[in-house]
Design a protein around this motif. Structure first.
Motif, short mmCIF file in Angstrom:
data_model
loop_
_atom_site.label_atom_id
_atom_site.label_comp_id
_atom_site.label_asym_id
_atom_site.label_seq_id
_atom_site.Cartn_x
_atom_site.Cartn_y
_atom_site.Cartn_z
N CYS A 219 -47.34 -30.40 64.41
CA CYS A 219 -47.50 -31.71 65.07
C CYS A 219 -48.86 -32.30 64.69
O CYS A 219 -48.98 -33.47 64.34
CB CYS A 219 -47.48 -31.60 66.59
N HIS B 120 -50.60 -35.80 63.57
CA HIS B 120 -51.22 -36.59 64.65
C HIS B 120 -52.74 -36.62 64.60
O HIS B 120 -53.36 -37.55 65.11
CB HIS B 120 -50.69 -36.14 66.02
N ILE C 296 -53.28 -39.75 62.80
CA ILE C 296 -52.73 -41.00 63.34
C ILE C 296 -53.64 -41.45 64.48
O ILE C 296 -53.95 -40.68 65.37
CB ILE C 296 -51.29 -40.78 63.85
N LYS D 298 -53.13 -43.62 66.81
CA LYS D 298 -52.46 -43.98 68.07
C LYS D 298 -52.85 -43.06 69.23
O LYS D 298 -52.91 -41.84 69.10
CB LYS D 298 -50.96 -43.91 67.83
N GLU E 98 -48.87 -39.10 76.33
CA GLU E 98 -48.14 -37.95 75.78
C GLU E 98 -48.92 -37.31 74.63
O GLU E 98 -48.94 -36.10 74.49
CB GLU E 98 -46.73 -38.37 75.30
#
Ligand code: HEC
Ligand code: HEC
Ligand code: HEC
Ligand code: HEC
Ligand code: HEC
Length: 178
Positions: free
Chosen positions: A78, A82, A85, A87, A91
């Motif tokens: 993951c 991530h 990223i 964002k 979550e």
């Protein structure tokens, strides 16, 4: 009261019965509905987003081709994406928390058979089945949703339908229970 109507002829009584029936029916439908809901997961992982981005099922569940267990992705898989990223979201903060604590994410199984049943993914994938034929359309789900009716009859019906010539072997108790 003169000439009382029999109990069952009174409208109030009949309405009462109808209401009781509706409650029982509603309860039954509710029960069926609720058992189909996915369990609470530690992160509300969106399959739809990731599959929509083009991530393959086997990228995250690679064991399905080679053996019994499909497997779940580790947090480092993951994080590989991530970390890069930008964002932010509640979550994704949970994900970052598991990563920084080096704590495995305690996913709750939803596709699971009892211990006395042995299921092996590999021969099913080799026979040309796709994931959706047993797990539903994950591209439209967030977390995986339990599929109903996956009992012994479900296994046997498909074996009879897809491999009638091998059905004697594929219905032998000892291939699934050993
Ligand atoms: C191949 C790269 C990749 C991998 C691997 C990956 N993700 Fe994602 N994920 C993304 C992208 C891209 C988005 C969409 C981000 C956006 O909306 O801008 C996303 C979105 C999400 C979101 C929704 C964010 C939100 O709240 O809107 C969550 C939650 C998430 N990922 C969790 C995970 C978890 C947990 C794993 C490991 C099991 C994982 N991701 C693995 C690329 C990846
Ligand atoms: C013939 C039906 C069938 C097909 C096709 C199938 N699965 Fe499964 N899957 C199952 C069953 C049954 C279980 C429960 C196994 C158990 O509990 O022993 C399961 C369990 C899983 C699990 C959780 C346990 C584990 O093995 O890690 C994942 C993840 C999974 N499947 C992913 C996939 C993916 C990805 C594909 C496609 C590549 C796929 N499955 C194809 C029937 C199927
Ligand atoms: C980016 C990684 C990622 C991709 C791509 C992905 N999954 Fe998953 N999958 C997960 C994670 C994380 C979970 C655990 C959370 C959950 O149950 O939804 C999971 C759970 C599952 C489960 C339930 C496993 C269990 O333990 O019971 C099934 C079945 C499954 N995925 C099938 C698929 C299929 C089919 C596809 C392709 C259409 C797919 N997944 C694509 C990450 C992924
Ligand atoms: C959607 C169809 C389908 C479902 C559902 C299904 N299977 Fe199968 N299964 C197949 C096919 C196709 C084969 C390969 C048949 C052949 O070899 O000719 C197979 C083969 C097998 C084999 C033999 C593997 C080998 O080593 O040759 C076992 C064991 C098995 N399945 C167990 C199960 C169990 C347990 C379930 C239920 C939990 C199940 N299957 C559900 C289609 C299915
Ligand atoms: C293709 C795989 C397969 C074969 C072959 C098979 N079973 Fe099963 N069996 C299952 C699965 C899957 C379950 C779990 C059902 C569930 O969760 O409801 C099960 C459950 C059972 C149970 C428990 C029933 C219950 O209600 O909990 C018994 C007993 C059983 N099997 C006996 C047999 C016998 C005897 C044979 C041979 C005549 C046989 N099975 C052949 C897949 C198989």
């Amino acid at each position: 009261m003169k000439n009382p109507k029999a109990l069952w002829q009174r409208p109030v009584f009949r309405i009462g019965i109808a209401v009781v029936f509706l409650i029982i029916l509603g309860g039954a439908a509710g029960g069926i509905y609720f058992t189909q809901l996915p369990p609470e997961q530690p992160i509300q992982f969106p399959h739809n987003v990731h599959v929509g981005l083009g991530a393959q099922c086997l990228y995250c569940h690679p064991g399905a081709v080679s053996g019994p267990v499909a497997g779940l992705p580790s947090q480092s898989k993951c994080w590989g994406c991530h970390q890069q990223i930008k964002k932010q979201s509640p979550e994704l903060e949970k994900l970052a928390g598991f990563v920084s604590r080096r704590e495995p994410i305690p996913w709750v199984p939803v596709a699971i058979q009892p211990d006395f049943v042995h299921f092996n993914h590999a021969p099913h994938i080799a026979a040309g089945l796709n994931c959706e034929s047993c797990h539903g359309n994950l591209a439209a789900m967030t977390v995986a949703e339990p599929q109903k009716g996956q009992n012994m009859g479900w296994c046997l019906n498909c074996h009879q339908k897809m491999a009638p010539e091998n059905f004697t072997r594929l219905s032998d108790c000892s291939i699934c229970h050993y």
